[in-house]
Scaffold this motif. Structure first.
Motif, PDB file in Angstrom:
ATOM      1  N   GLY A 102       0.712  -1.226  -0.086  1.00 23.86           N
ATOM      2  CA  GLY A 102       0.083   0.121   0.085  1.00 23.86           C
ATOM      3  C   GLY A 102       0.931   1.326  -0.044  1.00 23.86           C
ATOM      4  O   GLY A 102       2.086   1.273   0.430  1.00 23.86           O
ATOM      5  N   SER A 103       0.424   2.477  -0.224  1.00 22.30           N
ATOM      6  CA  SER A 103       0.980   3.687  -0.310  1.00 22.30           C
ATOM      7  C   SER A 103       1.356   4.062   1.286  1.00 22.30           C
ATOM      8  O   SER A 103       0.688   4.003   2.125  1.00 22.30           O
ATOM      9  CB  SER A 103       0.235   4.912  -0.800  1.00 22.30           C
ATOM     10  OG  SER A 103       0.977   6.098  -0.575  1.00 22.30           O
ATOM     11  N   SER A 104       2.848   4.257   1.293  1.00 21.68           N
ATOM     12  CA  SER A 104       3.387   4.766   2.590  1.00 21.68           C
ATOM     13  C   SER A 104       2.775   5.822   3.264  1.00 21.68           C
ATOM     14  O   SER A 104       2.876   6.131   4.454  1.00 21.68           O
ATOM     15  CB  SER A 104       4.741   4.931   2.318  1.00 21.68           C
ATOM     16  OG  SER A 104       5.342   5.687   1.677  1.00 21.68           O
ATOM     17  N   VAL A 105       1.979   6.847   2.331  1.00 19.65           N
ATOM     18  CA  VAL A 105       1.546   7.841   3.022  1.00 19.65           C
ATOM     19  C   VAL A 105      -0.069   7.775   2.949  1.00 19.65           C
ATOM     20  O   VAL A 105      -0.682   8.716   3.337  1.00 19.65           O
ATOM     21  CB  VAL A 105       1.818   8.929   2.159  1.00 19.65           C
ATOM     22  CG1 VAL A 105       3.476   9.514   2.307  1.00 19.65           C
ATOM     23  CG2 VAL A 105       1.303   8.931   0.801  1.00 19.65           C
ATOM     24  N   ALA A 106      -0.519   6.765   2.805  1.00 17.97           N
ATOM     25  CA  ALA A 106      -2.081   6.474   2.757  1.00 17.97           C
ATOM     26  C   ALA A 106      -2.501   6.435   4.569  1.00 17.97           C
ATOM     27  O   ALA A 106      -1.465   5.701   5.085  1.00 17.97           O
ATOM     28  CB  ALA A 106      -2.520   5.044   2.320  1.00 17.97           C
ATOM     29  N   PRO A 107      -3.412   7.137   4.993  1.00 19.61           N
ATOM     30  CA  PRO A 107      -3.684   6.954   6.356  1.00 19.61           C
ATOM     31  C   PRO A 107      -3.925   5.781   6.961  1.00 19.61           C
ATOM     32  O   PRO A 107      -3.442   5.709   8.252  1.00 19.61           O
ATOM     33  CB  PRO A 107      -4.914   7.753   6.486  1.00 19.61           C
ATOM     34  CG  PRO A 107      -5.148   8.681   5.142  1.00 19.61           C
ATOM     35  CD  PRO A 107      -4.298   7.987   4.163  1.00 19.61           C
ATOM     36  N   ASP A 108      -4.390   4.697   6.269  1.00 12.03           N
ATOM     37  CA  ASP A 108      -4.567   3.381   7.020  1.00 12.03           C
ATOM     38  C   ASP A 108      -3.172   2.541   7.072  1.00 12.03           C
ATOM     39  O   ASP A 108      -3.115   2.023   7.937  1.00 12.03           O
ATOM     40  CB  ASP A 108      -5.762   2.481   5.977  1.00 12.03           C
ATOM     41  CG  ASP A 108      -5.250   2.410   4.690  1.00 12.03           C
ATOM     42  OD1 ASP A 108      -4.536   3.249   3.957  1.00 12.03           O
ATOM     43  OD2 ASP A 108      -5.383   1.243   4.200  1.00 12.03           O
ATOM     44  N   GLU A 162       6.558  16.101  -2.420  1.00  8.41           N
ATOM     45  CA  GLU A 162       5.440  15.899  -1.768  1.00  8.41           C
ATOM     46  C   GLU A 162       5.367  14.651  -0.906  1.00  8.41           C
ATOM     47  O   GLU A 162       4.955  14.466   0.283  1.00  8.41           O
ATOM     48  CB  GLU A 162       4.131  15.947  -2.501  1.00  8.41           C
ATOM     49  CG  GLU A 162       2.872  16.034  -1.970  1.00  8.41           C
ATOM     50  CD  GLU A 162       1.723  15.945  -3.022  1.00  8.41           C
ATOM     51  OE1 GLU A 162       0.469  15.857  -2.488  1.00  8.41           O
ATOM     52  OE2 GLU A 162       1.968  16.122  -4.023  1.00  8.41           O
ATOM     53  N   HIS A 163       5.721  13.562  -1.305  1.00  5.65           N
ATOM     54  CA  HIS A 163       5.940  12.036  -0.925  1.00  5.65           C
ATOM     55  C   HIS A 163       6.466  12.067   0.224  1.00  5.65           C
ATOM     56  O   HIS A 163       6.424  11.475   1.372  1.00  5.65           O
ATOM     57  CB  HIS A 163       5.771  11.046  -2.111  1.00  5.65           C
ATOM     58  CG  HIS A 163       5.600   9.687  -1.576  1.00  5.65           C
ATOM     59  ND1 HIS A 163       4.627   9.095  -1.677  1.00  5.65           N
ATOM     60  CD2 HIS A 163       6.517   8.871  -1.046  1.00  5.65           C
ATOM     61  CE1 HIS A 163       4.667   7.749  -1.026  1.00  5.65           C
ATOM     62  NE2 HIS A 163       5.830   7.795  -0.629  1.00  5.65           N
ATOM     63  N   VAL A 164       7.910  12.418   0.133  1.00  2.00           N
ATOM     64  CA  VAL A 164       8.835  12.499   0.965  1.00  2.00           C
ATOM     65  C   VAL A 164       8.555  13.038   2.261  1.00  2.00           C
ATOM     66  O   VAL A 164       8.897  12.629   3.382  1.00  2.00           O
ATOM     67  CB  VAL A 164      10.160  12.635   0.184  1.00  2.00           C
ATOM     68  CG1 VAL A 164      11.476  12.513   1.494  1.00  2.00           C
ATOM     69  CG2 VAL A 164      10.661  11.662  -0.645  1.00  2.00           C
ATOM     70  N   LEU A 165       8.057  14.296   1.964  1.00  2.95           N
ATOM     71  CA  LEU A 165       7.781  15.330   3.371  1.00  2.95           C
ATOM     72  C   LEU A 165       6.499  14.548   4.054  1.00  2.95           C
ATOM     73  O   LEU A 165       6.713  14.486   5.174  1.00  2.95           O
ATOM     74  CB  LEU A 165       7.280  16.691   2.699  1.00  2.95           C
ATOM     75  CG  LEU A 165       6.937  17.572   3.927  1.00  2.95           C
ATOM     76  CD1 LEU A 165       8.523  17.707   4.715  1.00  2.95           C
ATOM     77  CD2 LEU A 165       6.625  18.848   3.222  1.00  2.95           C
ATOM     78  N   ALA A 166       5.503  14.076   3.259  1.00  2.00           N
ATOM     79  CA  ALA A 166       4.537  13.108   3.876  1.00  2.00           C
ATOM     80  C   ALA A 166       5.108  11.940   4.596  1.00  2.00           C
ATOM     81  O   ALA A 166       4.576  11.480   5.871  1.00  2.00           O
ATOM     82  CB  ALA A 166       3.455  12.707   2.850  1.00  2.00           C
ATOM     83  N   GLU A 167       6.079  11.340   4.076  1.00  5.70           N
ATOM     84  CA  GLU A 167       6.728  10.174   4.948  1.00  5.70           C
ATOM     85  C   GLU A 167       7.392  10.757   6.023  1.00  5.70           C
ATOM     86  O   GLU A 167       7.280  10.135   7.232  1.00  5.70           O
ATOM     87  CB  GLU A 167       7.645   9.592   3.788  1.00  5.70           C
ATOM     88  CG  GLU A 167       6.994   8.486   2.994  1.00  5.70           C
ATOM     89  CD  GLU A 167       7.919   7.518   2.219  1.00  5.70           C
ATOM     90  OE1 GLU A 167       7.679   6.721   1.757  1.00  5.70           O
ATOM     91  OE2 GLU A 167       9.111   8.293   2.024  1.00  5.70           O
ATOM     92  N   LEU A 168       7.924  11.802   6.025  1.00  7.53           N
ATOM     93  CA  LEU A 168       8.911  12.351   7.160  1.00  7.53           C
ATOM     94  C   LEU A 168       7.789  12.586   8.201  1.00  7.53           C
ATOM     95  O   LEU A 168       8.133  12.459   9.302  1.00  7.53           O
ATOM     96  CB  LEU A 168       9.745  13.427   6.720  1.00  7.53           C
ATOM     97  CG  LEU A 168      10.860  12.951   6.092  1.00  7.53           C
ATOM     98  CD1 LEU A 168      11.533  14.222   5.335  1.00  7.53           C
ATOM     99  CD2 LEU A 168      12.045  12.733   7.055  1.00  7.53           C
ATOM    100  N   GLN A 169       6.786  13.296   7.799  1.00  4.22           N
ATOM    101  CA  GLN A 169       5.767  13.744   8.861  1.00  4.22           C
ATOM    102  C   GLN A 169       5.192  12.708   9.502  1.00  4.22           C
ATOM    103  O   GLN A 169       4.964  12.482  10.695  1.00  4.22           O
ATOM    104  CB  GLN A 169       4.770  14.599   7.995  1.00  4.22           C
ATOM    105  CG  GLN A 169       5.718  16.052   7.807  1.00  4.22           C
ATOM    106  CD  GLN A 169       4.522  16.944   6.783  1.00  4.22           C
ATOM    107  OE1 GLN A 169       3.690  16.310   6.252  1.00  4.22           O
ATOM    108  NE2 GLN A 169       4.725  18.148   6.737  1.00  4.22           N
ATOM    109  N   ALA A 170       5.018  11.480   8.858  1.00  6.02           N
ATOM    110  CA  ALA A 170       4.298  10.253   9.221  1.00  6.02           C
ATOM    111  C   ALA A 170       5.195   9.401  10.145  1.00  6.02           C
ATOM    112  O   ALA A 170       4.764   8.886  11.199  1.00  6.02           O
ATOM    113  CB  ALA A 170       3.721   9.563   8.162  1.00  6.02           C
ATOM    114  N   TYR A 171       6.418   9.171   9.639  1.00  2.84           N
ATOM    115  CA  TYR A 171       7.310   8.083  10.360  1.00  2.84           C
ATOM    116  C   TYR A 171       8.306   8.754  11.132  1.00  2.84           C
ATOM    117  O   TYR A 171       8.823   7.982  12.021  1.00  2.84           O
ATOM    118  CB  TYR A 171       7.821   7.243   9.221  1.00  2.84           C
ATOM    119  CG  TYR A 171       6.695   6.698   8.604  1.00  2.84           C
ATOM    120  CD1 TYR A 171       5.606   5.930   9.220  1.00  2.84           C
ATOM    121  CD2 TYR A 171       6.563   6.683   7.161  1.00  2.84           C
ATOM    122  CE1 TYR A 171       4.771   5.203   8.568  1.00  2.84           C
ATOM    123  CE2 TYR A 171       5.598   6.093   6.382  1.00  2.84           C
ATOM    124  CZ  TYR A 171       4.618   5.382   7.248  1.00  2.84           C
ATOM    125  OH  TYR A 171       3.438   4.883   6.332  1.00  2.84           O
ATOM    126  N   ALA A 172       8.989  10.204  10.829  1.00  2.92           N
ATOM    127  CA  ALA A 172       9.981  10.181  11.826  1.00  2.92           C
ATOM    128  C   ALA A 172       9.832  10.390  13.374  1.00  2.92           C
ATOM    129  O   ALA A 172      10.486  10.455  14.274  1.00  2.92           O
ATOM    130  CB  ALA A 172      10.391  11.828  11.168  1.00  2.92           C
TER     131      ALA A 172
END
Length: 260
Positions: A145-151, A177-187
């Motif tokens: 699944g997408s690493s930035v999908a909410p679920d 956009e994708h990497v920034l969303a990943e950073l915000q989600a997983y950092a």
């Protein structure tokens, strides 16, 4: 004995400081990076039999981080052929082995305490089959699944809640956009003195024509996302020593250490 170890560590620190100041060798390294990238240099290596699309220098750096941090869980976005998952799993296996040796206990290799979690929007059947048949597979969990999908983010956070020390490696879609969303989600899953490593920040330093057929390129890549993230997250800083000693890395400015 201790004094000799400290002397050697001081010598290494001096070496790294010298590399930071040597602008000529830094410039030569960037030229070398530019030229070997045209030949898909990073595609030429394997780890325990699985292709690992990475530079050997970064493989060595990740090994050092794993030994230093001793994570319970390594989270990776981007699976591809699975070589990075296999590498992470084997390094965690060595940590478990060393812990057991030190404690004088016996470990069950089929019931590991430390694990790897990989996320990819498209885990191709032949890669999944190869990963799941590998001897390190019992340490690996995968989410398609997408690493930035909410679920997906929620599921990863739920899993990470069962572990104390987390290391995060980001290497999937390389757009800003994708990497920034990943950073915000997983950092935020990374604790103090652990790392969130952002790969392929070197895109910003490469000629624009290298990425004509990609959705990312100069001004729109992991480096620009990392810069934006750091501007609002002072709890992280770039570990400049890693970049300086590697010289050849796909992640300049991408080794992010949590300092508080």
């Amino acid at each position: 004995m201790t004094n000799e170890i400290e002397k050697f560590q001081a010598e290494v620190a001096g070496n790294i400081a010298g590399l930071k100041q040597d602008t000529d060798v830094q410039a030569l390294s960037r030229i070398w990076l530019r030229e070997i990238t045209r030949h898909k240099y990073a595609y030429n290596f394997t780890w325990l039999g699985r292709p690992l699309i990475q530079f050997p220098q970064d493989m060595a750096a990740i090994q050092e981080l794993v030994w230093r941090i001793k994570p319970d869980l390594i989270i990776e976005t981007g699976i591809a052929h699975g070589g990075s998952l296999i590498m992470s799993a084997s390094l965690l296996a060595m940590l478990d082995y060393c812990d057991a040796t030190t404690a004088g206990t016996v470990i069950d290799p089929r019931a590991p305490r430390r694990r790897v979690l990989g996320i990819d929007i498209d885990i191709r059947p032949h890669n999944r089959a190869a990963i799941e048949s590998h001897p390190m597979a019992h340490r690996i969990d995968m989410i398609e699944g997408s690493s930035v999908a909410p679920d997906v983010i929620a599921k990863v956070h739920q899993i990470a809640g069962n572990y104390n020390r987390v290391l995060v490696l980001l290497d999937s879609n390389h757009t800003y956009e994708h990497v920034l969303a990943e950073l915000q989600a997983y950092a935020p899953l990374v604790g103090k003195e652990s790392y969130c490593v952002v790969f392929d920040t070197l895109i910003e330093d490469m000629p624009a024509e290298m990425f004509d057929n990609r959705s990312w390129g100069k001004g729109n890549n992991p480096r620009t996302a990392t810069t934006a993230f750091l501007a609002n997250h002072p709890e992280f800083e770039v570990d400049a020593d890693i970049e300086a000693k590697l010289l050849i890395t796909v992640a300049p400015g991408g080794y992010l250490r949590r300092v508080r």
